[in-house]
Design a protein around this motif. Structure first.
Motif, short mmCIF file in Angstrom:
data_model
loop_
_atom_site.label_atom_id
_atom_site.label_comp_id
_atom_site.label_asym_id
_atom_site.label_seq_id
_atom_site.Cartn_x
_atom_site.Cartn_y
_atom_site.Cartn_z
N ASP A 1 38.90 26.92 70.24
CA ASP A 1 39.11 28.38 70.21
C ASP A 1 40.53 28.79 70.60
N ALA A 2 41.49 27.91 70.46
CA ALA A 2 42.87 28.28 70.77
C ALA A 2 43.38 29.27 69.73
N ASP A 3 43.99 30.37 70.19
CA ASP A 3 44.57 31.36 69.28
C ASP A 3 46.07 31.17 69.12
N LEU A 4 46.75 30.80 70.16
CA LEU A 4 48.18 30.49 70.07
C LEU A 4 48.52 29.46 71.13
N GLY A 5 49.53 28.67 70.80
CA GLY A 5 49.96 27.62 71.70
C GLY A 5 51.28 27.96 72.35
N PRO A 6 52.01 26.95 72.83
CA PRO A 6 53.29 27.17 73.50
C PRO A 6 54.41 27.39 72.50
N VAL A 7 55.57 27.81 73.02
CA VAL A 7 56.78 27.79 72.21
C VAL A 7 57.36 26.38 72.26
N ILE A 8 58.33 26.09 71.44
CA ILE A 8 58.73 24.72 71.15
C ILE A 8 59.38 24.01 72.34
N GLU B 1 63.87 25.73 76.66
CA GLU B 1 64.97 26.64 76.34
C GLU B 1 64.48 27.85 75.56
N SER B 2 63.55 27.62 74.63
CA SER B 2 62.98 28.72 73.87
C SER B 2 62.19 29.64 74.79
N LYS B 3 61.44 29.06 75.70
CA LYS B 3 60.68 29.88 76.66
C LYS B 3 61.62 30.77 77.47
N LYS B 4 62.70 30.20 77.94
CA LYS B 4 63.64 30.98 78.74
C LYS B 4 64.25 32.11 77.92
N GLY C 1 54.66 34.05 82.69
CA GLY C 1 53.88 33.46 83.76
C GLY C 1 52.49 33.03 83.36
N GLN C 2 52.08 33.28 82.13
CA GLN C 2 50.75 32.86 81.70
C GLN C 2 50.77 31.39 81.30
N LYS C 3 49.64 30.73 81.52
CA LYS C 3 49.46 29.36 81.05
C LYS C 3 47.97 29.04 81.03
N ASN D 1 55.46 24.91 77.80
CA ASN D 1 56.39 26.00 77.49
C ASN D 1 55.61 27.26 77.11
N TRP D 2 54.93 27.83 78.10
CA TRP D 2 53.95 28.88 77.81
C TRP D 2 54.54 30.28 77.97
N VAL D 3 54.31 31.10 76.95
CA VAL D 3 54.56 32.53 77.03
C VAL D 3 53.37 33.21 76.35
N GLY D 4 52.70 34.06 77.07
CA GLY D 4 51.55 34.73 76.51
C GLY D 4 51.94 35.89 75.62
N PRO D 5 50.99 36.43 74.87
CA PRO D 5 51.26 37.59 74.02
C PRO D 5 51.84 38.75 74.83
N THR D 6 52.89 39.35 74.30
CA THR D 6 53.61 40.42 75.00
C THR D 6 53.79 41.60 74.06
N ILE D 7 53.51 42.81 74.56
CA ILE D 7 53.72 44.03 73.78
C ILE D 7 54.64 44.95 74.56
N ILE D 8 55.67 45.44 73.89
CA ILE D 8 56.67 46.30 74.53
C ILE D 8 56.71 47.63 73.78
#
Length: 526
Positions: A340-347, A350-353, A375-377, A387-394
């Protein structure tokens, strides 16, 4: 022709990421030259790490100068005989390759999950979209016919397409199977040879495809694979034997490839960055639109050149943000092999930062972060270093802000509010990129207005990612392509890119065939 070769690569496990610690050793990635997987003598190596765990998967060489030259020499040697191979035979090879890729889709997808970080379902989609180019290439006998006309009595002129020679492809990390397959089937079926450079971040899928090419009957030298970063790119750009280059990647790299490659007299097709918009209108099918927007914005962790990264809220749709946030917050951030994974990590770290820095810049410039993925993982100790970044809405984003002007390439959706349809069109057309744009509406006239007025090269009407199937071409424009943008990938433009016209005018006089008078005297004409 050697038999089926087994690529000496670490193959992704079929279980969860936690099983990686059972891999007994890391095997270095090889070059692929003359249908052989050859260990590199490189002095410099790039580490490939599982983005979900940062466990080491393999090392990729900066191929040596001798190895780079050997790959091109192999392609040059193979070209005359491959060019002379009948189009029916080349078609049969691509038919078999298409079958083998479909049969090995799960294997390819597992490798993509391991090296790139996609979910398993999304990785299979990566393979499928490349497979569709192979399927379309199988129709080459109906796509390549030339033209002929009798221009005078007993004289005809005919034009037909011939291959260029040795070609090259420089591929990005975000689609390890699809992007190589944008080039490989068309380059080969039209009679060219290909030197392929996969991303040094995730080369495994390309080597599996090379193995399948051997099984499909691709002769030695027709496909060669080399590795590396800037030195390898410069070698491809400068080598006089290479006639054409395909590139997908960032604007900075792509504009450099275009400038240096064309200065050296090469054909270059280059797809670059993007900032894809969707206009959300009050009369749309709300349920469909919100679900489509969420999938397009956060699938593949936003690491798609056609990801939906900017949402234009028209009129009262600004009141739908809370529901958008609610639905998005239900997405499951997990390792790609997890259920049931919807999205994984970024590559990469450095991409996470970079993604997190752009989120922070939006906050500093006055935007509102209504859903914060920093901060999500996932749960599980094996994912602690991923290299985790959760869904973000701005929201409250203005066109001057960095989060709007820059391609984030992460799971971040920026929302801009406008009052009218006209303002939405002006905003979208004012952006320097032109890969794709979408509109969600139930009004035919409004949809037609967007279709005719939007300046992006690929338009979606109630479709969030309007990438055309390969019987058409990928038609981004503006700063999303380098140069004129006429050398589009796949479709009819892809055939044009990998071939050149030859025109022949011939004269065969009918009276010569009908002459009956015998000439027995010694000829006297000079």
């Amino acid at each position: 022709m050697p038999g089926l070769l087994k690529s000496p690569k670490v193959v992704a496990p079929t279980t969860a990421h936690g099983s990686h610690d059972k891999v007994p050793s890391v095997i270095d990635t090889t070059n692929f030259i003359d249908n052989q997987f050859l260990p590199s003598r490189a002095e410099k190596w790039f580490e490939v790490r599982d983005p979900a765990t940062n466990f080491l998967v393999t090392r990729v060489p900066q191929s040596t100068q001798a190895e780079l030259e050997a790959a091109v020499a192999s392609a040059e040697r193979a070209f005359p005989s491959w060019r002379a191979t009948s189009i029916m035979r080349r078609q049969q090879v691509i038919f078999k390759l298409t079958y083998l890729i479909r049969e090995n889709m799960d294997r390819l997808a597992r490798n993509i999950v391991l090296e790139q970080g996609k979910t398993f379902a999304d990785a299979k989609g990566d393979v499928l979209r490349g497979l569709q180019v192979c399927e379309t290439a199988c129709g080459i006998t109906t796509q390549l016919p030339g033209e002929v006309i009798e221009v005078a009595r007993d004289m005809e002129t005919r034009s037909y397409r011939e291959p260029l020679g040795v070609t090259a492809a420089i591929c990005p990390f975000n689609f390890p199977a699809m992007i190589p397959l944008w080039s490989l089937p068309l380059a080969l079926v039209t009679g060219n040879t290909l030197v392929l450079k996969p991303s040094e971040r995730d080369p495994g899928a390309a080597l599996i495809i090379a193995e399948l090419c051997v099984e499909a009957g691709v002769p030695a030298g027709v496909l060669n694979i080399i590795h590396g970063a800037h030195a390898t790119v410069n070698f491809i750009l400068d080598n006089p034997i290479i006639k054409a280059i395909s590139f997908v990647g960032s604007n900075r790299a792509g504009e450099y490839v275009w400038t240096r490659g064309t200065a050296n007299g090469k054909r270059v097709q280059a797809n670059l960055g993007a900032k894809n918009h969707a206009a959300l209108l009050p009369d749309c099918n709300k349920n469909h639109a919100l679900n489509a927007i969420i999938g397009a914005a956060f699938g593949a962790a936003g690491q798609r050149c056609m990801a939906l990264s900017a949402l234009v809220l028209v009129g009262e749709t600004r009141n739908w943000v809370s529901e958008l946030v609610e639905r998005t917050s239900q997405l499951k951030l997990k390792g790609g092999f997890e259920q049931d994974a919807d999205l994984g990590p970024v590559i990469s770290p450095e991409s996470k930062k970079r993604v997190e820095d752009l989120i922070a810049s939006a906050e500093a410039e006055g935007a509102t972060i209504v859903l914060d993925g920093r901060g999500q993982k996932p749960i599980g100790s094996q994912f602690a270093q991923g290299n985790w970044v959760g869904p973000t809405i701005i929201t409250n984003v203005k066109p001057h802000m960095r989060c709007y002007t820059e391609e984030i390439f992460g799971p971040v959706l920026v929302c801009v509010e406008v009052d009218t349809v006209e303002a939405a069109l002006e905003l979208i057309n004012g952006n320097e990129y032109g890969n794709g744009a979408s509109v969600f509406t139930n009004s035919g006239p409004t949809a037609t207005l967007f279709q005719k007025s939007l300046e992006a090269g690929q338009i979606g009407i109630n479709v969030p990612i309007p990438v055309p199937l390969p019987m058409f071409s990928f038609t981004g424009n503006k700063r999303s392509v380098a140069g004129t943008g006429m050398a589009n990938f796949y479709g009819k433009d892809g055939i044009r890119f990998y071939t050149q016209w030859k025109t022949v005018t011939s004269l065969w006089r009918a009276e010569d065939a009908l002459a009956t008078e015998k000439q027995v005297a010694m000829p006297t004409q000079q």
